[in-house]
Design a protein around this motif. Structure first.
Motif, mmCIF file in Angstrom:
data_model
loop_
_atom_site.group_PDB
_atom_site.id
_atom_site.type_symbol
_atom_site.label_atom_id
_atom_site.label_comp_id
_atom_site.label_asym_id
_atom_site.label_seq_id
_atom_site.Cartn_x
_atom_site.Cartn_y
_atom_site.Cartn_z
ATOM 1 N N ARG A 1 12.144 -0.144 -2.034
ATOM 2 C CA ARG A 1 10.977 -0.748 -2.697
ATOM 3 C C ARG A 1 9.679 -0.040 -2.337
ATOM 4 O O ARG A 1 8.743 0.002 -3.123
ATOM 5 N N LYS A 2 9.612 0.476 -1.130
ATOM 6 C CA LYS A 2 8.374 1.095 -0.643
ATOM 7 C C LYS A 2 8.663 2.460 -0.030
ATOM 8 O O LYS A 2 8.376 2.695 1.156
ATOM 9 N N PRO A 3 9.226 3.385 -0.815
ATOM 10 C CA PRO A 3 9.608 4.683 -0.247
ATOM 11 C C PRO A 3 8.424 5.477 0.301
ATOM 12 O O PRO A 3 8.564 6.164 1.317
ATOM 13 N N ASN A 4 7.276 5.384 -0.345
ATOM 14 C CA ASN A 4 6.122 6.158 0.129
ATOM 15 C C ASN A 4 5.669 5.702 1.509
ATOM 16 O O ASN A 4 5.364 6.527 2.376
ATOM 17 N N GLU A 5 5.625 4.391 1.717
ATOM 18 C CA GLU A 5 5.210 3.863 3.021
ATOM 19 C C GLU A 5 6.188 4.266 4.119
ATOM 20 O O GLU A 5 5.789 4.669 5.211
ATOM 21 N N PRO B 1 11.134 -7.303 6.279
ATOM 22 C CA PRO B 1 12.319 -6.568 6.753
ATOM 23 C C PRO B 1 12.508 -6.786 8.246
ATOM 24 O O PRO B 1 11.529 -6.970 8.981
ATOM 25 N N PRO B 2 13.747 -6.806 8.706
ATOM 26 C CA PRO B 2 14.011 -7.064 10.123
ATOM 27 C C PRO B 2 13.714 -5.835 10.981
ATOM 28 O O PRO B 2 14.608 -5.129 11.444
ATOM 29 N N ALA C 1 16.695 -2.006 1.485
ATOM 30 C CA ALA C 1 16.014 -2.576 0.312
ATOM 31 C C ALA C 1 14.510 -2.373 0.443
ATOM 32 O O ALA C 1 13.836 -2.007 -0.526
ATOM 33 N N TYR C 2 13.981 -2.576 1.641
ATOM 34 C CA TYR C 2 12.557 -2.344 1.883
ATOM 35 C C TYR C 2 12.216 -0.876 1.628
ATOM 36 O O TYR C 2 11.219 -0.558 0.976
ATOM 37 N N ASP D 1 20.960 -6.835 8.155
ATOM 38 C CA ASP D 1 19.720 -6.159 8.563
ATOM 39 C C ASP D 1 19.626 -4.766 7.933
ATOM 40 O O ASP D 1 18.561 -4.349 7.485
ATOM 41 N N VAL D 2 20.732 -4.055 7.909
ATOM 42 C CA VAL D 2 20.735 -2.715 7.310
ATOM 43 C C VAL D 2 20.435 -2.807 5.823
ATOM 44 O O VAL D 2 19.609 -2.047 5.299
#
Length: 108
Positions: free
Chosen positions: A65-69, A10-11, A61-62, A55-56
């Motif tokens: 995919r990784k809501p907990n992080e 991710p940017p 998307a990141y 970028d947004v």
């Protein structure tokens, strides 16, 4: 037609512990919280003109995919902000006397 699948980071750039989106100074938490509040990626870019739409989308998307992080990071940032707020308030002391004095001067 050949299609090559690539994994792209991710940017996000780290500026002293604060993740910023793309080449902007907009913080990750601003983009994620706006999205959580119902803003579309296009609306987020309209609010913050230094952001790039791709970028947004990539950052969201990141996040999806990784809501907990991401939530872990956001929680740490909120805790740090609370610590800083408490530190500032403890150094300022009680401001009610100053306020009362200023109101008295204003009335005079």
């Amino acid at each position: 037609m050949t299609f090559t699948v690539q994994t792209e980071a991710p940017p996000l750039t780290d500026a002293t512990g604060a993740l910023r989106v793309g080449d902007s100074r907009v913080l990750l938490e601003i983009v994620v919280r706006a999205f959580q509040d119902g803003a579309t990626p296009e609306a987020i870019v309209q609010r913050h003109s230094t952001l790039a739409l791709p970028d947004v989308y990539a950052v969201l998307a990141y996040y999806l995919r990784k809501p907990n992080e991401v939530e872990e990071y956001l929680t740490r940032r909120e805790q740090k902000a609370e610590e800083v707020r408490q530190q500032i308030e403890s150094q300022q002391g009680d401001l009610s006397e100053i306020r009362a004095r200023l109101l008295t001067q204003r009335r005079a």
